[in-house]
Structures are given as structure tokens and as C-alpha cells.
Design a protein around this motif. Structure first.
Motif, short mmCIF file in Angstrom:
data_model
loop_
_atom_site.label_atom_id
_atom_site.label_comp_id
_atom_site.label_asym_id
_atom_site.label_seq_id
_atom_site.Cartn_x
_atom_site.Cartn_y
_atom_site.Cartn_z
N ASP A 83 -43.93 -1.95 8.07
CA ASP A 83 -43.48 -3.34 8.00
C ASP A 83 -43.54 -3.93 9.39
O ASP A 83 -42.99 -3.35 10.34
N PRO A 84 -44.19 -5.08 9.58
CA PRO A 84 -44.35 -5.64 10.93
C PRO A 84 -43.04 -6.04 11.60
O PRO A 84 -42.99 -6.16 12.82
N VAL A 85 -41.98 -6.25 10.82
CA VAL A 85 -40.70 -6.67 11.38
C VAL A 85 -39.75 -5.49 11.55
O VAL A 85 -39.24 -5.23 12.64
N SER A 86 -39.53 -4.75 10.46
CA SER A 86 -38.55 -3.66 10.49
C SER A 86 -39.13 -2.33 10.94
O SER A 86 -38.40 -1.43 11.37
#
Length: 231
Positions: A83-86
Motif C-alpha cells: 500500500d503506497p500510504v500504509s
């Protein structure tokens, strides 16, 4: 050589985005095993286990024995999606390996005995690393944990090529003349850093001046507007 690691998994019958989302809601990561002349097999692995393995390092150079539904399959990770954020693992691709097969993997390069390199220890030179990994064509059960490069006796100006490096197993896929690292004088990288810092400072100064000019122009326009309204 990396030891074969066991990985428990669950066989999946359903595939697709909806099925993958359902797997993730259950605290698992969807994955697929392909290759070896057999049809792809969809599986799911525990999220915590997958995240631990990925972030521990060396994930793509580790041979796994995957136990899915009572069937054991030897495979090596080929790719994974985060996941690019988490940063949570979203999907993993495994390549099934069979007897006699070789795989191409990126093996990390470790530099040792830096204190024994006169060019670094005595003359203040800097190790400039060109290749942090080397691509090897190697049997899955012989993948090295790392490739060690001995810096003993290295002087300023020395260039270390692949031909100077002992490959523990497998075959390097590039050219023997490919550079791995070199030792540069202390002023070379220092000058580059100073130039870079100067360029950044100049850019920041120019940006600040531009913002100040825009603010002054807006203030002047606002004053002219007020003068017009009062008139």
C-alpha cells in the motif's frame, strides 16, 4: 546460503478484486504461485507473517516451502505490492521452482574490511558504491545471503570490477568488467556535496524572492483597489 523457510498458506478458490479484498479483511494477503509448467495457484498468507518477512530484508532471495492445503510447494518471491500510504502488503507473486531450475535474483553486496583499506583509513578517501546488488543466475537452494567485497589494501583510485569479486554461487548475468565500487579522493564527493548544497540554497533564495515579489504585488494591487473605492 539462505535456508529454506516454511510458509503456511491457505488455498483460494475465488480470484478477482472482490475476492482479494475479502482476503485482506480477514487479515491475510492474497498471493499466487506460478511457473514450473503448472497452472497458477491462488493462495493467501498471514498478513503479519508476510509483513515481517518482507521488511526483514532478503525476501526476494529466500526460498520458501509453502504449505497450502496440505500440499508443499517450493517457490521464491518474484514481486510484491505494498500500500503506497500504509506500507501494508497487498499482494505477493511466487515463482514455483523445480529440480534443476535456476532463477535470476538480485543479491546484495556487502563491503568488508574498510579499515584495512589505506585509501580510506589513512588517506581519507571515500568508498563510492556503484552496484548495491548483483544479478545472479543461481539454483534456488544456493542463493547467497550476500556477496562480500574485501577492501583490504585498496587505495584511492582503485576500481573494483565484478571480475575482482568472488561470487559464492551461480553466475553473474552481466559483464565481468562491470564496476562495483571505486575509491575516490576526499575532495571529489565533498565538492559535489558543496555544489549541490549551493544549488539548493540558490533555488530556495530565488523561490523566497519570487514569493516576496508576489506578496508585494498583491499588496500594491489591494492598496490601489482601496484607493479607487475611496475616490
Amino acid at each position: 546460503m539462505s535456508a529454506v523457510k516454511t510458509l503456511e498458506a491457505v488455498a483460494r478458490d475465488r480470484v478477482g478484486k472482490g475476492a482479494a479484498r475479502a482476503v485482506r479483511r480477514q487479515g491475510q494477503v492474497p498471493a499466487v504461485i506460478y511457473g514450473g509448467g503448472q497452472p497458477p495457484q491462488s493462495i493467501a498468507v498471514d498478513l503479519v507473517r508476510a509483513r515481517t518477512l518482507i521488511y526483514a530484508g532478503g525476501f526476494k532471495t529466500t526460498l520458501f516451502e509453502i504449505n497450502a492445503g496440505g500440499k508443499k510447494i517450493r517457490a521464491i518471491p518474484r514481486d510484491f505490492q505494498l500500500d503506497p500510504v500504509s506500507g501494508v502488503p497487498l499482494h505477493v507473486d511466487f515463482l514455483r521452482v523445480v529440480s534443476g531450475q535456476t532463477v535470476t535474483v538480485e543479491v546484495p553486496v556487502h563491503f568488508i574490511n574498510e579499515d584495512e583499506a589505506p585509501g580510506i583509513k589513512k588517506l581519507g578517501g571515500t568508498l563510492n558504491i556503484v552496484a548495491h546488488t548483483l544479478a545472479l543466475d543461481v539454483a534456488p537452494d544456493q542463493i547467497p545471503d550476500a556477496i562480500e567485497v574485501d577492501l583490504t589494501g585498496r587505495q584511492i583510485g582503485d576500481v573494483i570490477h565484478v571480475s575482482d569479486v568472488k561470487i559464492p554461487a551461480g553466475t553473474y548475468t552481466g559483464e565481468q568488467t562491470d564496476p562495483v565500487a571505486n575509491i575516490v579522493p576526499p575532495t571529489v564527493l565533498g565538492a559535489e556535496v558543496e555544489a549541490e548544497e549551493a544549488a539548493i540554497a540558490e533555488a530556495q533564495s530565488a523561490e523566497a524572492a519570487e514569493e516576496k515579489a508576489e506578496a508585494e504585488a498583491e499588496a500594491e494591487a489591494e492598496d490601489e483597489k482601496k484607493d479607487g473605492e475611496e475616490a
